[in-house]
Write a protein that holds these residues in place. Structure first.
Motif, PDB file in Angstrom:
ATOM      1  N   MET A  82       0.831  -1.197   0.000  1.00 32.89           N
ATOM      2  CA  MET A  82       0.000   0.000   0.000  1.00 32.89           C
ATOM      3  C   MET A  82       0.869   1.252   0.000  1.00 32.89           C
ATOM      4  SD  MET A  82      -2.816   1.386  -0.009  1.00 32.89           S
ATOM      5  CE  MET A  82      -4.276   0.612   0.599  1.00 32.89           C
ATOM      6  N   ALA A  83       1.942   1.202   0.779  1.00 40.64           N
ATOM      7  CA  ALA A  83       2.825   2.362   0.832  1.00 40.64           C
ATOM      8  C   ALA A  83       3.423   2.635  -0.542  1.00 40.64           C
ATOM      9  CB  ALA A  83       3.943   2.124   1.853  1.00 40.64           C
ATOM     10  N   PHE A  84       3.768   1.558  -1.238  1.00 45.27           N
ATOM     11  CA  PHE A  84       4.355   1.743  -2.567  1.00 45.27           C
ATOM     12  C   PHE A  84       3.352   2.396  -3.513  1.00 45.27           C
ATOM     13  CE2 PHE A  84       4.926   0.100  -6.884  1.00 45.27           C
ATOM     14  CZ  PHE A  84       6.168   0.642  -7.163  1.00 45.27           C
ATOM     15  N   LEU A  85       2.119   1.871  -3.499  1.00 49.43           N
ATOM     16  CA  LEU A  85       1.092   2.425  -4.390  1.00 49.43           C
ATOM     17  C   LEU A  85       0.831   3.886  -4.068  1.00 49.43           C
ATOM     18  CD1 LEU A  85      -1.734  -0.176  -4.961  1.00 49.43           C
ATOM     19  CD2 LEU A  85      -0.363   1.027  -6.648  1.00 49.43           C
ATOM     20  N   LEU A  86       0.688   4.160  -2.767  1.00 48.44           N
ATOM     21  CA  LEU A  86       0.382   5.533  -2.366  1.00 48.44           C
ATOM     22  C   LEU A  86       1.535   6.454  -2.740  1.00 48.44           C
ATOM     23  CD1 LEU A  86      -1.594   7.389  -1.055  1.00 48.44           C
ATOM     24  CD2 LEU A  86      -0.719   6.772   1.186  1.00 48.44           C
ATOM     25  N   ALA A  87       2.759   5.953  -2.541  1.00 45.50           N
ATOM     26  CA  ALA A  87       3.919   6.777  -2.893  1.00 45.50           C
ATOM     27  C   ALA A  87       3.934   7.062  -4.392  1.00 45.50           C
ATOM     28  CB  ALA A  87       5.209   6.064  -2.475  1.00 45.50           C
ATOM     29  N   ALA A  88       3.620   6.039  -5.192  1.00 49.70           N
ATOM     30  CA  ALA A  88       3.604   6.242  -6.635  1.00 49.70           C
ATOM     31  C   ALA A  88       2.542   7.274  -7.010  1.00 49.70           C
ATOM     32  CB  ALA A  88       3.334   4.925  -7.347  1.00 49.70           C
ATOM     33  N   LEU A  89       1.376   7.171  -6.380  1.00 49.67           N
ATOM     34  CA  LEU A  89       0.296   8.110  -6.706  1.00 49.67           C
ATOM     35  C   LEU A  89       0.662   9.528  -6.282  1.00 49.67           C
ATOM     36  CD1 LEU A  89      -2.672   5.812  -5.698  1.00 49.67           C
ATOM     37  CD2 LEU A  89      -2.190   6.660  -7.990  1.00 49.67           C
ATOM     38  N   LEU A  90       1.284   9.649  -5.110  1.00 51.65           N
ATOM     39  CA  LEU A  90       1.661  10.986  -4.646  1.00 51.65           C
ATOM     40  C   LEU A  90       2.767  11.566  -5.516  1.00 51.65           C
ATOM     41  CD1 LEU A  90       1.589  10.459  -0.784  1.00 51.65           C
ATOM     42  CD2 LEU A  90       0.023  11.804  -2.160  1.00 51.65           C
ATOM     43  N   PHE A  91       3.718  10.725  -5.891  1.00 50.97           N
ATOM     44  CA  PHE A  91       4.767  11.191  -6.806  1.00 50.97           C
ATOM     45  C   PHE A  91       4.133  11.658  -8.107  1.00 50.97           C
ATOM     46  CE2 PHE A  91       8.391   8.839  -4.667  1.00 50.97           C
ATOM     47  CZ  PHE A  91       9.110   9.990  -4.421  1.00 50.97           C
ATOM     48  N   SER A  92       3.121  10.944  -8.538  1.00 52.61           N
ATOM     49  CA  SER A  92       2.449  11.323  -9.770  1.00 52.61           C
ATOM     50  C   SER A  92       1.777  12.683  -9.604  1.00 52.61           C
ATOM     51  CB  SER A  92       1.432  10.257 -10.152  1.00 52.61           C
ATOM     52  OG  SER A  92       0.712  10.640 -11.292  1.00 52.61           O
ATOM     53  N   LEU A  93       1.096  12.883  -8.469  1.00 51.33           N
ATOM     54  CA  LEU A  93       0.459  14.179  -8.234  1.00 51.33           C
ATOM     55  C   LEU A  93       1.502  15.284  -8.190  1.00 51.33           C
ATOM     56  CD1 LEU A  93      -2.326  13.559  -5.563  1.00 51.33           C
ATOM     57  CD2 LEU A  93      -2.574  14.046  -7.978  1.00 51.33           C
ATOM     58  N   ALA A  94       2.672  14.962  -7.630  1.00 53.75           N
ATOM     59  CA  ALA A  94       3.727  15.970  -7.546  1.00 53.75           C
ATOM     60  C   ALA A  94       4.341  16.240  -8.909  1.00 53.75           C
ATOM     61  CB  ALA A  94       4.813  15.520  -6.568  1.00 53.75           C
ATOM     62  N   GLY A  95       4.100  15.344  -9.856  1.00 54.18           N
ATOM     63  CA  GLY A  95       4.613  15.567 -11.202  1.00 54.18           C
ATOM     64  C   GLY A  95       6.035  15.095 -11.392  1.00 54.18           C
ATOM     65  N   ILE A  96       6.363  13.962 -10.780  1.00 51.49           N
ATOM     66  CA  ILE A  96       7.720  13.440 -10.887  1.00 51.49           C
ATOM     67  C   ILE A  96       7.760  12.432 -12.035  1.00 51.49           C
ATOM     68  CG2 ILE A  96       9.564  12.228  -9.652  1.00 51.49           C
ATOM     69  CD1 ILE A  96       8.967  14.353  -7.826  1.00 51.49           C
ATOM     70  N   PRO A  97       8.673  12.580 -12.969  1.00 48.15           N
ATOM     71  CA  PRO A  97       8.776  11.570 -14.024  1.00 48.15           C
ATOM     72  C   PRO A  97       9.257  10.247 -13.436  1.00 48.15           C
ATOM     73  CG  PRO A  97      10.580  13.154 -14.179  1.00 48.15           C
ATOM     74  CD  PRO A  97       9.663  13.645 -13.104  1.00 48.15           C
ATOM     75  N   PRO A  98       8.918   9.119 -13.980  1.00 43.64           N
ATOM     76  CA  PRO A  98       8.183   8.913 -15.231  1.00 43.64           C
ATOM     77  C   PRO A  98       6.706   8.659 -15.001  1.00 43.64           C
ATOM     78  CG  PRO A  98       9.106   6.846 -14.512  1.00 43.64           C
ATOM     79  CD  PRO A  98       9.353   7.842 -13.404  1.00 43.64           C
ATOM     80  N   LEU A  99       6.169   9.169 -13.912  1.00 42.22           N
ATOM     81  CA  LEU A  99       4.776   8.853 -13.590  1.00 42.22           C
ATOM     82  C   LEU A  99       3.825   9.743 -14.380  1.00 42.22           C
ATOM     83  CD1 LEU A  99       5.497   8.478  -9.825  1.00 42.22           C
ATOM     84  CD2 LEU A  99       5.016   6.665 -11.442  1.00 42.22           C
ATOM     85  N   ALA A 100       2.543   9.344 -14.344  1.00 37.97           N
ATOM     86  CA  ALA A 100       1.557   9.991 -15.210  1.00 37.97           C
ATOM     87  C   ALA A 100       1.513  11.495 -14.983  1.00 37.97           C
ATOM     88  CB  ALA A 100       0.190   9.364 -14.953  1.00 37.97           C
ATOM     89  N   GLY A 101       1.519  11.909 -13.698  1.00 37.48           N
ATOM     90  CA  GLY A 101       1.355  13.320 -13.391  1.00 37.48           C
ATOM     91  C   GLY A 101       2.400  14.198 -14.048  1.00 37.48           C
TER      92      GLY A 101
END
Lengths: 479, 644
Positions: free
Chosen positions: A366-385
């Motif tokens: 869960m921590a990994f998923l949440l971290a990925a989602l938050l990184f995405s919201l923050a706009g960190i590559p290579p995530l969607a955000g």
């Protein structure tokens, strides 16, 4: 354009009809069956939403106006409706699990969501001031009730009341603007307004109307309700508030500014002020929050600011950026809320950021998923955000709004602080309490879908960017 | 075939460096020693083959390894430019390096982190080869910085103690000064020539004679002279020349094999190599060449004078290195590049021999380096004594040893040169030769003769070094004796044209090689006389115990001046180090307001202030919210209406 027959017009109105009639039918079902009907109604509501989604996707792709030009169906409307309906479906899926575990299972919840969804679809298709107002009010009325869903909780009631009163105020502003526009512009259709001769009254009306609409995307300075309402409302409702209605309001503002606002009304200036204010306040104020949902509220404020940049930049690229940004934001924020609801500290969901401390040790997946989602919201590559922000800033730079992009980047740097703070707590600090996880299969599906989207967007960005390009061309009337 | 040899010789040391640590982890420290030493030894054998092919077979090659930078109108490649100069340097570097590797197996056998040592040593070898192989200035610069890094790591190898760390930092910082010069020189080359490739630059040099560069302030200077001077600054840093020399004696804090390899035989000669490589440019930059010669002469004299009174055995040799590098620079500046490289070549042998011999002494006496606590060791360490004696003879230029041929050629060049300041340089070099003989014999006497003055316990345990250390000494001793006589005809004599091939594109009027062949006998004898004089002085003072101290007391100011190495460290400390510390302290004390205040902390604080404001705004009162909405609406309205 040839006049369509009533049947043809109704066929184009199918998603709205399905949801509206279905919601009423479900209400009857609920009233007659009472207690044991909760789950069945929830399932039926989900099915109804998916059916509406399907019918929206099968609508003809050529631009068509129905009901005397009150509503318009084009590729932009179809795309945005599809996105919004995905948000609705997610809210229903999660809400079903939520109302079962929280023992507040009332059959009205899915029905109210469906009614709000009707308003959302109307907003997206609105092509005159009356349709615009009806759409917004239909959407909002259901939400006022939903925000106060926990009737016994002071916070929830407060949230509902604040939302209602401020929403009424914004409706007043919007209506007053509409009346001015009608008075000075001589029409209510978007095309008529755009063709009206310039006058001070028309400009004032447009400013009022835009302000009323800005309330719906909680743009600064019309954002004040957002943190209080997100905090007080039940989490599935907050999720819903943060997702589909935002997409619909963005779509409405885009259509209104592009098709209705006369060039002298200063729409670009207003949007720029709203965007800058939202980006900065969303970044700065979120740092001071201890409550998770308040933090996400400010995050939502900031994200609306970024999405507006796409609209300000304009042109095909700008609109593509807007649609892509809205889509990425919607699909990511759903996952974040979903993961917050899945966690349990004793019996309730974690309220404060500190409660996530050490999550990587107690719930690593869960921590990994949440971290990925938050990184995405923050706009960190290579995530969607990252791609959302990238498209938006790129379109701004290409259209000559370099300074706007610079402000956006600075704001997103500041904003990344509070996302990273959560990740730091989850990964680098030791837990005081052990959080449990309660994840129903439907919530699990939503959460994983959102996580896979955030992580995997880079592999197939065309799945979103091509419909977005199609939508942008539709709105601009390009082939 | 030649290309394959060159590529293998270049990359084998890198492979050795990469393999050392994993090998140590898997099979123990011995595996690391063998991996590194074997790869470098193999590279040395290949380099000998290369040397024969390039310098005696007349082969050249341009090996393109990889394109590095490809831009419109500007490109830089990785490659090996194989000519006589490269072949000579490959041979010198990898041979000395292999010998030092083998020696280190014995010398470092008690050190627990010796795999790291061997990895660094091989890495250094690779970087040095990369430097000399370069076909352009940029690859040279990579190797240049690479050897600087390896030198830093190796000086500070015993990082648990503070002195090596300080010395490592000092070496790095002083070298940065030189590097800045080199970088500026490269920038000027790009500006004037538009490329960094040696061939293109040097072919264009004759056409660029009247090019000028405007300095800030409006002064116009000749481009070639400016480039020459900037490259000289770079070379001075790396080769520890006068004013930028301060790091070299301190670098002796590193393990002795490092001193032998890096701070005597190879890395410090990179500056000499750079100027020799850029010889076609210096041929057309007379003022830069003159500056080089003066720097060289000054260094030779100054370093020899400082060596006269030092008591640390390694520091004496370090100052001697500095002085000998000065000879090489003088030869470069006078246009006799061949003699500079010849001296580089012979010096590598006898100086490595001296250092390794000193290492053998230090090893035997359990890390004692002060010559005042040595003496009479020739009975205990006869083989080491022989090696040191050979090294010293060669260094002082005893007839028919290696140093005799190369050093005398340089002194003769100063005598016959037509440059205006040549007599001054000649005088400096002769004075340095006297000093060289004096400090070399002083070292021999103090270390090996007379009575032992240290702790008797240590002497009882002292014994000759193991074969793994003595065989390298033997190899180097052979070189120190024969490398001069055997190769003199090739470097400077009849075979010179064939030996160098096209490596130097010198001006047609550079007749230095021919000129030194017919110097008057009197001048030929001067260096010899200087050597005898120095030896006699050392012997005189040695034979009369106390006379040296008396002399020091009589000329106490001069003695202190020399002992403190002309007070350069103190002056630099006052001028630069304390100034920098002072500025640092200002920023540290007032930093809150200055850097942090405007920079990171300040920004963070502004953000937090805004955060507090935003949070305060969110009062929770409905009427506040509604009021703000109205205020926002009015503000928007005013903006739009006032703008229109």
């Amino acid at each position: 354009m040839t006049e369509l027959s009533l049947t043809e017009q109704l066929a184009l109105f199918l998603p709205e009809l399905l949801l509206a009639l279905g919601a009423m039918a479900l209400l009857m079902l609920g009233v007659f069956q009472r207690e044991e009907s909760g789950r069945r109604i929830a399932n039926l509501a989900i099915a109804l939403t998916l059916l509406a989604l399907l019918s929206a996707l099968t609508l003809p792709t050529e631009r068509a106006e129905i009901f005397g030009g009150s509503f318009v169906i084009d590729s932009f409307a179809i795309t945005m409706k599809a996105l919004a309906l995905i948000g609705v479906a997610a809210a229903l899926l999660i809400g079903r699990a939520f109302s079962e575990t929280q023992r507040v299972g009332r059959f009205e919840y899915p029905i109210l969501i469906l009614l709000s969804a009707v308003g959302i679809l109307l907003m997206i298709s609105a092509n005159d001031l009356i349709a615009l107002y009806i759409g917004i009010e239909t959407q909002s009325l259901a939400l006022y009730v939903l925000a106060a869903w926990h009737r016994d909780s002071v916070k929830s009631s407060e949230a509902g009341l604040k939302y209602f009163i401020l929403g009424a105020l914004s409706s007043g502003i919007l209506l007053y603007g509409c009346s001015m526009i009608y008075g000075f512009g001589g029409g209510i259709g978007f095309a008529e307004i755009a063709a009206a001769p310039p006058s001070a009254g028309l400009t004032i009306g447009c400013v009022f109307a835009l302000s009323g609409l800005a309330f719906k995307i909680s743009a600064v300075p019309f954002h004040m309700w957002t943190p209080d309402v997100y905090e007080g409302a039940p989490t599935p409702v907050a999720l819903f508030l943060a997702s589909a209605p935002k997409v619909a309001a963005l779509a409405l503002i885009a259509r209104f500014t592009l098709e209705a606002l006369p060039p002298h009304a200063g729409g670009e200036d207003i949007l720029t002020i709203l965007a800058i204010g939202s980006m900065i306040l969303g970044a700065v104020a979120a740092i001071g929050q201890a409550n998770l949902k308040r933090l996400l509220a400010y995050s939502a404020i900031g994200h609306m600011g970024y999405a507006l940049i796409g609209l300000i930049a304009g042109g095909e690229e700008g609109l593509i950026a807007l649609v892509v940004y809205a889509g990425i934001y919607l699909l990511t924020i759903i996952g974040v809320f979903c993961s917050l609801m899945a966690l349990r500290a004793e019996t309730r969901a974690p309220q404060n950021i500190e409660e996530l401390t050490g999550l990587s040790q107690t719930q690593p997946a869960m921590a990994f998923l949440l971290a990925a989602l938050l990184f995405s919201l923050a706009g960190i590559p290579p995530l969607a955000g990252f791609f959302g922000k990238f498209y938006v800033f790129l379109s701004a730079i290409e259209q000559g709004f370099v300074w706007l992009a610079v402000i956006g980047v600075v704001a997103s740097v500041i904003a990344s602080y509070y996302y990273l703070r959560i990740i730091k707590l989850m990964y680098f600090d030791d837990p005081d309490i052990s959080l449990r996880m309660e994840l129903s299969p439907s919530s699990r599906f939503v959460l994983y879908a959102s996580g896979v989207f955030a992580l995997g967007f880079i592999l197939a960005p065309r799945l979103l960017s091509e419909p977005a390009a199609w939508a942008a061309r539709g709105l601009l009337g390009l082939p | 075939m030649t290309s394959t040899i060159a590529i293998l010789a270049l990359f084998l040391p890198l492979a050795g460096a990469a393999a050392a640590m994993p090998a140590a982890r898997l099979f123990g420290a011995r595996a690391a020693e063998i991996a590194a030493s074997a790869s470098v030894a193999l590279a040395a054998i290949l380099s000998v083959m290369l040397f024969m092919r390039t310098n005696f077979g007349g082969e050249t090659a341009d090996i393109h390894l990889m394109t590095w930078i490809a831009m419109e109108g500007f490109s830089v490649s990785w490659g090996i430019q194989l000519d006589a100069l490269t072949g000579l340097m490959f041979f010198t570097v990898s041979f000395v390096s292999a010998v030092v590797h083998i020696y280190s197996i014995g010398y470092m056998h008690e050190d627990p982190s010796r795999p790291r040592f061997f990895a660094y040593l091989s890495l250094f070898t690779f970087m040095m080869l990369l430097l000399v192989a370069a076909p352009n200035f940029l690859q040279l610069f990579v190797g240049w910085e690479g050897v600087g890094l390896a030198s830093y790591l190796l000086i500070g190898f015993w990082h648990q103690r503070s002195a090596p760390n300080d010395a490592a930092i000092k070496a790095f910082v002083v070298n940065r000064v030189g590097d800045a010069g080199l970088l500026l020189g490269m920038a000027a080359i790009v500006m004037i020539f538009g490329t960094l490739d040696y061939d293109a630059v040097f072919q264009a040099v004759p056409r660029m004679g009247d090019q000028t560069i405007a300095l800030p302030g409006g002064m116009e200077v000749g481009a070639l002279n400016l480039i020459g001077c900037l490259l000289l600054v770079g070379a001075m840093g790396k080769s520890a020349q006068f004013l930028l020399h301060t790091w070299l004696p301190d670098a002796m804090e590193g393990p002795t094999p490092v001193s032998a390899l890096i701070h005597a035989a190879t890395m410090v000669t990179a500056g000499v190599f750079l100027i020799a490589r850029a010889a076609p440019l210096y041929e057309y930059a007379p003022q830069a060449a003159l500056a080089t010669a003066l720097v060289g002469g000054a260094t030779a004299f100054f370093a020899a004078s400082a060596a006269l009174v030092q008591n640390d055995i390694k520091r004496v040799i370090a100052w001697s290195t500095c002085s000998q590098l000065g000879y090489m620079f003088a030869a470069l500046g006078l246009g006799l590049y061949q003699a500079a490289l010849f001296h580089l070549f012979t010096h590598a042998f006898f100086k490595a021999l001296l250092f390794l011999g000193a290492g053998s002494v230090i090893h035997a006496l359990h890390d004692e380096q002060d010559m005042r606590r040595m003496g009479g060791l020739f009975k205990t360490l006869p083989l080491t004594w022989t090696a040191m004696l050979i090294g010293s003879l060669s260094l002082t230029g005893f007839p028919l040893t290696a140093g005799y041929f190369s050093k005398d050629a340089i002194i003769e060049a100063a005598a016959v040169s037509s440059v205006g300041t040549a007599p001054l340089i000649f005088a400096l070099l002769i004075a340095a030769a006297i000093g060289t003989a004096f400090y070399s014999w002083r070292l021999i006497f103090m270390t090996f003769h007379g009575d032992y003055r240290g702790d008797a316990e240590i002497l009882r345990n002292a014994h000759e070094s193991p074969p793994v250390m003595l065989i390298p000494l033997g190899l180097l001793a052979l070189g120190a004796i024969f490398a001069g006589g055997v190769f003199a005809p090739a470097f400077l004599g009849d075979g010179a044209e064939h030996f160098w091939g096209g490596a130097f594109a010198l001006r047609a009027d550079n007749k230095m090689v021919e000129a030194i062949h017919d110097v008057p006998l009197l001048i030929k004898l001067t260096p010899l006389a200087a050597m005898v004089l120095g030896f006699a002085a050392a012997l005189y003072l040695w034979r009369r115990p106390g006379s040296a101290n008396r002399l020091a007391r009589q000329h106490v100011l001069l003695y202190r001046f020399l002992l403190h190495k002309w007070y350069f460290d103190e002056i630099y400390d006052r001028l630069f180090a304390r100034g920098a510390y002072g500025i640092g302290r200002i920023f540290q004390q007032r930093g809150e307001g200055l850097i942090d205040g405007i920079g990171p902390d300040g920004m963070a604080r502004r953000v937090l202030q805004m955060t507090r404001g935003a949070v305060k705004l969110q009062s929770g009162y409905l009427y506040h919210y509604a009021f703000l909405m109205i205020v926002g609406l009015v503000a928007l309205m005013s903006w739009i209406l006032l703008r229109a």
